[in-house]
Design a protein around this motif. Sequence first.
Motif, PDB file in Angstrom:
ATOM      1  N   ARG A  86       0.847  -1.199   0.000  1.00 57.19           N
ATOM      2  CA  ARG A  86       0.000   0.000   0.000  1.00 57.19           C
ATOM      3  C   ARG A  86       0.879   1.245   0.000  1.00 57.19           C
ATOM      4  O   ARG A  86       0.559   2.245  -0.635  1.00 57.19           O
ATOM      5  CB  ARG A  86      -0.909   0.016   1.225  1.00 57.19           C
ATOM      6  N   LYS A 107       1.758   2.104  -3.226  1.00 54.95           N
ATOM      7  CA  LYS A 107       0.598   2.486  -4.018  1.00 54.95           C
ATOM      8  C   LYS A 107       0.361   1.539  -5.193  1.00 54.95           C
ATOM      9  O   LYS A 107       0.078   1.969  -6.310  1.00 54.95           O
ATOM     10  CB  LYS A 107       0.740   3.927  -4.542  1.00 54.95           C
ATOM     11  N   LEU A 108       0.495   0.240  -4.943  1.00 59.55           N
ATOM     12  CA  LEU A 108       0.167  -0.727  -5.986  1.00 59.55           C
ATOM     13  C   LEU A 108      -1.348  -0.824  -6.112  1.00 59.55           C
ATOM     14  O   LEU A 108      -2.084  -0.448  -5.200  1.00 59.55           O
ATOM     15  CB  LEU A 108       0.736  -2.104  -5.624  1.00 59.55           C
ATOM     16  N   SER A 109      -1.823  -1.368  -7.212  1.00 63.14           N
ATOM     17  CA  SER A 109      -3.265  -1.516  -7.389  1.00 63.14           C
ATOM     18  C   SER A 109      -3.767  -2.632  -6.482  1.00 63.14           C
ATOM     19  O   SER A 109      -3.020  -3.536  -6.106  1.00 63.14           O
ATOM     20  CB  SER A 109      -3.573  -1.865  -8.836  1.00 63.14           C
ATOM     21  N   ASN A 110      -5.064  -2.553  -6.138  1.00 63.44           N
ATOM     22  CA  ASN A 110      -5.647  -3.560  -5.253  1.00 63.44           C
ATOM     23  C   ASN A 110      -5.456  -4.962  -5.781  1.00 63.44           C
ATOM     24  O   ASN A 110      -5.259  -5.906  -5.022  1.00 63.44           O
ATOM     25  CB  ASN A 110      -7.139  -3.276  -5.060  1.00 63.44           C
ATOM     26  N   LYS A 111      -5.528  -5.088  -7.086  1.00 57.77           N
ATOM     27  CA  LYS A 111      -5.422  -6.404  -7.697  1.00 57.77           C
ATOM     28  C   LYS A 111      -4.029  -6.998  -7.489  1.00 57.77           C
ATOM     29  O   LYS A 111      -3.869  -8.144  -7.085  1.00 57.77           O
ATOM     30  CB  LYS A 111      -5.707  -6.272  -9.204  1.00 57.77           C
ATOM     31  N   GLU A 112      -3.031  -6.164  -7.748  1.00 53.26           N
ATOM     32  CA  GLU A 112      -1.646  -6.602  -7.551  1.00 53.26           C
ATOM     33  C   GLU A 112      -1.409  -6.981  -6.095  1.00 53.26           C
ATOM     34  O   GLU A 112      -0.803  -8.005  -5.789  1.00 53.26           O
ATOM     35  CB  GLU A 112      -0.699  -5.457  -7.918  1.00 53.26           C
ATOM     36  N   ILE A 113      -1.920  -6.095  -5.203  1.00 54.45           N
ATOM     37  CA  ILE A 113      -1.733  -6.343  -3.775  1.00 54.45           C
ATOM     38  C   ILE A 113      -2.346  -7.682  -3.408  1.00 54.45           C
ATOM     39  O   ILE A 113      -1.716  -8.519  -2.762  1.00 54.45           O
ATOM     40  CB  ILE A 113      -2.369  -5.210  -2.944  1.00 54.45           C
ATOM     41  N   GLU A 114      -3.573  -7.903  -3.898  1.00 61.22           N
ATOM     42  CA  GLU A 114      -4.258  -9.136  -3.528  1.00 61.22           C
ATOM     43  C   GLU A 114      -3.462 -10.363  -3.978  1.00 61.22           C
ATOM     44  O   GLU A 114      -3.281 -11.308  -3.208  1.00 61.22           O
ATOM     45  CB  GLU A 114      -5.667  -9.162  -4.117  1.00 61.22           C
TER      46      GLU A 114
END
Lengths: 370, 303
Positions: A101, A104-111
Amino acid sequence: MASLYLQSISKSFGDTQVLSDIELAIDDKEFVVFVGPSGCGKSTLLRIIAGLEIASAGSVVIDGNDVSKLHPVERGISMVFQSYALYPHLTVYENIAFPLRVQKLSNKEIESKVKQAAEVLQLTTRLQHKPGQLSGGQRQRVAIGRSIVRNPKIFLFDEPLSNLDAALRGDMRVELAQLHKDLAATMVYVTHDQIEAMTMADRIAVLNNGQVEQFGTPMELYHHPASKFVAGFIGQPNMNFIPASVVGVASNLLSVSLAGNVQLSLPVNCETLAVGDAIELGIRPEDIILNPPSDGFELNVSFVERLGGASITYGTVADNVRFCGAFDGNAAIQAGSTTLVGADVKDFHVFDEQGRALRRMLAPELAVIV
Amino acid sequence: MAKTAISQQKSALSETAFAWLLIAPAMLFILVIVAWPLLETIRLSFTDANLGGESYVGTKNYEDLLSSRKFSQTVSRTFYWMFFSVMLKLILGLIGACLLNANVKGKGLFRVLVMPPWVIPVAIGCIGWLWLYNGHFGILAGIGQRLGILDGPFEFLAYKNSAFWSAIVTDVWVGTPMVTLFFLAAMQGVPVDLYEAAYIDGASRWYRFRRITIPQIFPVIVSMMLLSAIWTFNSFEVIWILTEGGPRSATTTLIVDTYKTAIANFKFGKGAARAVVIVVLLSLFSLFYLLVLGWLNKRMGSK
């Protein structure tokens, strides 16, 4: 993945010199353990590598680049803290996702990254829990997960197992060693527990009073400790030390005399010694033989710990020198009795007055051990 | 077994009776100084009690309050007063705590210097503010004129708006130090490891503040919010010393109104009705707070 070079690092807090002139080269994919007693500076050294402390002198070099002035993120390191440093108000998922976070990665990448880390660490079913609901071992894994997702060049561990109970510590040792193998990453691990050092390390750096006493493989440290300090620190139970004096010096054969009129001829490189020098002999408890074929010492047994597989025997020899022997589990010894013990001459360590070890000529050679 | 047998022999009282005995003094104390006056206030609010005596009037006092436009203005003014004062105290307290938490030289001295507004008696502090606000001799009006903001003497406490805000400023001045110190204590309780871990992960100062400090001290923020809301709601001295509720009721909050009615005008019955309204409002407020706190603990807590 990366190599790490510590170039003559010194650190002082005010007038207190904590580290002096530390020089260590750690190879790519190596698991190196810094071990030493409390206050030896090992945690400070780790914090300097991490970038949490600034060295008073010297530089930290990662992959050939001097990173001494860079932010931890730019150094490409991640760190697991002794207290785990989990955010109590965030779920396991958010704890692991925290560094992502920040980036600032995208939620998809983080998931996908969090899921992947959770899989490796068997936390998949725990992602929605808070750290407070987890066991010690699981918290430990969350902390490791948080450092894995960053995909760092170097992993740093600051006494990560010291808050776990003994059984769990054993399990986590194996897991960490496995993780090191799976990730093929460079890892630097700080501990005061020599068993952790011996079992996990590719190489161990023994620190004492802010200096590196010895840097080598576990078995090298065990068979060829460079100093009395290392000899006493590595190995469980601790090595016995018996004062003695030199009575004869020949090429690679040292004749010594001990209290109790015992004479020994030891196969060590003794060219630095002269007749009459005071020395100390070291002998590991596990090398001691009960009722030796040749002559030996009288051991006044004061206490016997029966571990099942071994009998750890405490007592004194000669002039009240404390002595410990590790014998067979069923060894016929009793507290309060006196028994004859000895050891093979090749198993003795010899330390000069400065505590430096003499080269043992008949101990297993490094080429053979490694 | 032997141990319990001995303790049973020795004590003539049962455990329950002993427990009651222990809390009896406190209970008695609370009954006399809290419960009895409260019940008496509720009883009085249904009478027309004044210096001349009292007789039962039913709910007339409450009906008067409900139909009075003046009273509903007082209630909404009180909530304005509470809202702005508490918000400013919390914001300034948070900023102050952050500054005091910074690792700078002489931080001990700074921490001590925060205390005076809270340590010196409120009356003394307010008299000081009275002089500051004075139009002809006050330093604020003086500076305003020097800077050219004001073109003549300005009596801060003589106009409805300026009096209201002046009272808020003084109340904030009195109330901020304690909020600051509570926040500071809470911030110091946040483990350093958390900040270091976030720092290593690349979190900026602001990010660390937002995602670690605030959630970690949130329970304290909420508690201070409730406490200072109650104190501000019931804050009497500041307003009374500065304006006595004036000009033209611009600074009359519920507590000032209650005092004026019950004590200054000897209308004990009407005043008691106002006091009961305060109790009800604050109780509702506390209930709301407890619900919010429970919800927050579930969401942000460690379990």
